[in-house]
Design a protein around this motif. Structure first.
Motif, mmCIF file in Angstrom:
data_model
loop_
_atom_site.group_PDB
_atom_site.id
_atom_site.type_symbol
_atom_site.label_atom_id
_atom_site.label_comp_id
_atom_site.label_asym_id
_atom_site.label_seq_id
_atom_site.Cartn_x
_atom_site.Cartn_y
_atom_site.Cartn_z
ATOM 1 N N UNK A 1 1.056 -1.170 0.026
ATOM 2 C CA UNK A 1 -0.197 -0.013 0.332
ATOM 3 C C UNK A 1 1.381 1.151 0.198
ATOM 4 N N UNK A 2 2.029 0.735 -0.246
ATOM 5 C CA UNK A 2 3.064 1.970 0.188
ATOM 6 C C UNK A 2 3.759 2.773 1.083
ATOM 7 N N UNK A 3 3.229 2.206 2.123
ATOM 8 C CA UNK A 3 3.893 2.637 3.787
ATOM 9 C C UNK A 3 4.772 2.066 4.412
ATOM 10 N N UNK A 4 5.515 2.308 5.689
ATOM 11 C CA UNK A 4 5.844 1.445 5.946
ATOM 12 C C UNK A 4 5.537 1.832 7.846
ATOM 13 N N UNK A 5 5.497 0.279 8.012
ATOM 14 C CA UNK A 5 4.475 0.412 9.003
ATOM 15 C C UNK A 5 5.908 0.033 10.554
ATOM 16 N N UNK A 6 6.038 0.756 12.254
ATOM 17 C CA UNK A 6 6.412 0.714 12.549
ATOM 18 C C UNK A 6 6.161 -0.084 14.027
ATOM 19 N N UNK A 7 6.056 -1.165 14.478
ATOM 20 C CA UNK A 7 5.411 -1.085 15.769
ATOM 21 C C UNK A 7 6.423 -1.756 17.119
ATOM 22 N N UNK A 8 6.315 -1.265 18.253
ATOM 23 C CA UNK A 8 6.612 -1.635 18.999
ATOM 24 C C UNK A 8 6.514 -3.372 19.731
ATOM 25 N N UNK A 9 7.762 -4.217 20.339
ATOM 26 C CA UNK A 9 7.506 -5.519 20.686
ATOM 27 C C UNK A 9 7.513 -5.444 22.437
ATOM 28 N N UNK A 10 7.096 -6.169 22.923
ATOM 29 C CA UNK A 10 7.237 -5.859 24.504
ATOM 30 C C UNK A 10 7.772 -7.386 24.254
ATOM 31 N N UNK A 11 9.099 -7.468 24.235
ATOM 32 C CA UNK A 11 10.055 -9.192 24.333
ATOM 33 C C UNK A 11 9.745 -9.949 25.783
ATOM 34 N N UNK A 12 9.559 -8.967 26.835
ATOM 35 C CA UNK A 12 9.193 -9.596 28.170
ATOM 36 C C UNK A 12 7.442 -10.549 28.011
ATOM 37 N N UNK A 13 6.682 -9.886 28.161
ATOM 38 C CA UNK A 13 5.189 -10.246 27.899
ATOM 39 C C UNK A 13 4.458 -10.794 26.326
ATOM 40 N N UNK A 14 4.933 -9.634 25.282
ATOM 41 C CA UNK A 14 4.202 -10.184 24.261
ATOM 42 C C UNK A 14 2.780 -9.323 24.315
ATOM 43 N N UNK A 15 2.315 -10.033 23.411
ATOM 44 C CA UNK A 15 0.169 -9.198 22.969
ATOM 45 C C UNK A 15 0.502 -8.211 21.887
ATOM 46 N N UNK A 16 -0.232 -7.611 21.585
ATOM 47 C CA UNK A 16 -0.218 -6.948 20.905
ATOM 48 C C UNK A 16 0.808 -5.703 20.323
ATOM 49 N N UNK A 17 1.328 -5.952 19.833
ATOM 50 C CA UNK A 17 2.551 -4.675 19.328
ATOM 51 C C UNK A 17 1.372 -3.580 19.010
ATOM 52 N N UNK A 18 2.259 -1.884 19.498
ATOM 53 C CA UNK A 18 1.533 -1.116 18.986
ATOM 54 C C UNK A 18 2.187 -0.134 17.972
ATOM 55 N N UNK A 19 1.327 0.385 17.074
ATOM 56 C CA UNK A 19 1.902 0.685 16.030
ATOM 57 C C UNK A 19 2.472 2.835 16.330
ATOM 58 N N UNK A 20 3.757 3.141 16.515
ATOM 59 C CA UNK A 20 4.334 3.998 16.291
ATOM 60 C C UNK A 20 4.355 5.064 15.981
ATOM 61 N N UNK A 21 4.713 4.594 14.440
ATOM 62 C CA UNK A 21 5.245 5.229 13.883
ATOM 63 C C UNK A 21 4.898 4.872 11.980
#
Length: 445
Positions: free
Chosen positions: A334-354
């Protein structure tokens, strides 16, 4: 990412064709209708376009060697020809033509691998000499292959069968087969090595199960279940730099991140939780169930996930440490680069930061290209280059007229320039060194 038609909408006009991350996930390369672009992905808030190449249009393969100025490009207008550029100097290092369309290119500091539908060519990257041709490989219409970025072993993995998920692991340094792995019942769809080349992950065309094997032994280490409800098309697999995590993207809206950790019986005994108790019950019951059901019970699920706001679009994913934090990168058609935070301890749903748009200023670039074409009156077409495979088979054949000076059609350097040593070194690249291309003497095969 494999070549594909751009999606409908505004980005279809921009001309997205392909994308790939470099070997250490510090750079993103993108092929477009007007050429190719290289981005630095070392910051979350800023996406720097470090180079725009317009040497050839309709680029469907673009691969950069780590953070060096070496980039390999293949265009839809000449799909049998590979061009190797020094993009900082704006010069072509060399080009080679093959007997059929180029489907993929892989490279590390020792080897450059070109994959066709039924053959693979292995070059020494320092002088581009052809070291080995693997002919009559199983039909591989997508050009699926993986090359270890660790050049000390340079393991190459590719399909060993067109009908089942067999993997051939080949040592591109010693030029010998290492092992055959019976990975899946269905044909392969994705392959990737970890950074050290000690693990290989694979997925089949069904896309429900991802397996990780030890290399060079070929033993199964992990088995992850991506899903059960539907078959999907896995578009990319990628390990984290430390080899502790593995991400997988597909044509669905979900990206999965798996954690590579062994669960010991002692850990289960020391954590008397309800989930641990249920797990023990399932393990005990699995001995009485059919093997398919038993295998499913022993498969680990995703440690973390990402829900994309798209469905059916192809994308590639990668795990990287950016500004000292683990991130998931997703480059989409779609022409975008998405950057997410990853929690290395608990995992779960990653958060979009940029979210970065990859097509800033494309309209101006297209207009400039149109003006150049209109102002060009006399253009003498180049004669088609001779098949590289054919010239290798016939060493007495005179060099092709399109061969760069200093390179023989056998693939070895004769008296011209070679790829500079510092471009292949593990130390920081010295891009401003004026003595980048030292001449070499004649070499005999």
């Amino acid at each position: 990412m494999e070549p594909q038609e751009a999606p409908d909408g505004p980005d279809a006009q921009q001309g997205f064709i392909c994308a790939s991350f470099n070997q250490d996930t510090t750079s993103l390369s993108m092929g477009t209708k007007t050429g190719y672009r290289l981005f630095s992905v070392t910051s979350v808030d800023k996406l720097d376009c470090i180079h725009e190449g317009v040497e050839c249009p309709d680029v469907y393969i673009v691969e950069r060697l780590f953070s060096s100025s070496l980039v390999v490009v293949v265009s839809l207008s000449m799909p049998r020809r590979m061009n190797v550029y020094h993009f900082k100097k704006g010069t072509e290092i060399c080009n080679y033509s093959y007997s059929n369309n180029i489907l993929s290119v892989r490279l590390n500091r020792q080897r450059l691998v070109v994959c066709l539908e039924e053959s693979i060519y292995i070059h020494n990257i320092k002088d581009m000499k052809l070291l080995k041709t693997l002919l009559n490989t199983p039909t591989n219409p997508s050009g699926l292959c993986a090359l270890s970025v660790n050049h000390s072993n340079s393991y190459l993995a590719y399909p060993g069968s067109a009908t089942i998920g067999e993997i051939t692991v080949y040592d591109a340094n010693s030029l010998s087969t290492v092992t055959l792995i019976q990975a899946h019942d269905s044909p392969l769809a994705a392959l990737t090595f970890n950074a050290s080349g000690s693990k290989l992950a694979s997925a089949s065309e069904k896309g429900t199960v991802i397996r990780v094997f030890s290399i060079p032994e070929g033993d199964k280490l992990f088995e992850f279940r991506r899903g059960m409800k539907r078959y999907v098309s896995i578009s990319s697999l990628s390990f984290s730099a430390d080899g502790q995590f593995l991400c997988a993207s597909s044509n669905t809206e979900t990206v999965h991140i798996f954690k590579l950790e062994q669960h010991s019986p002692r850990e289960d005994e020391e954590s008397p939780t309800w989930s641990a108790y249920v797990g023990k019950m399932f393990t005990a019951a699995s001995t009485y169930l059919p093997s398919q059901v038993s295998d499913m019970m022993h498969q680990d699920r995703a440690f973390a996930t990402v829900r994309l706001n798209m469905f059916g679009l192809k994308n590639i994913c990668a795990l990287a440490m950016i500004q000292k934090l683990p991130r998931l990168l997703v480059a989409s058609s779609d022409g975008f680069l998405y950057i997410y935070n990853v929690d290395p301890q608990d995992g779960g749903e990653c958060v979009l930061v940029q979210k970065h748009r990859l097509f800033e200023g494309d309209d101006e670039l297209v207009e400039e290209k149109k003006e150049e074409e209109e102002n060009t009156e006399d253009v003498t077409p180049q004669p088609p280059s001779q098949s590289y495979a054919a010239t290798v088979a016939l060493p007495s054949t005179p060099p092709s007229s399109t061969t760069l000076m200093g390179y023989s059609e056998e693939g070895g350097a004769q008296k011209g320039e070679v790829i500079p040593e510092h471009e292949l070194a593990e130390s920081p690249v010295r891009l401003d060194d004026e003595n980048e291309f030292p001449p070499v003497g004649n070499q005999s095969n």
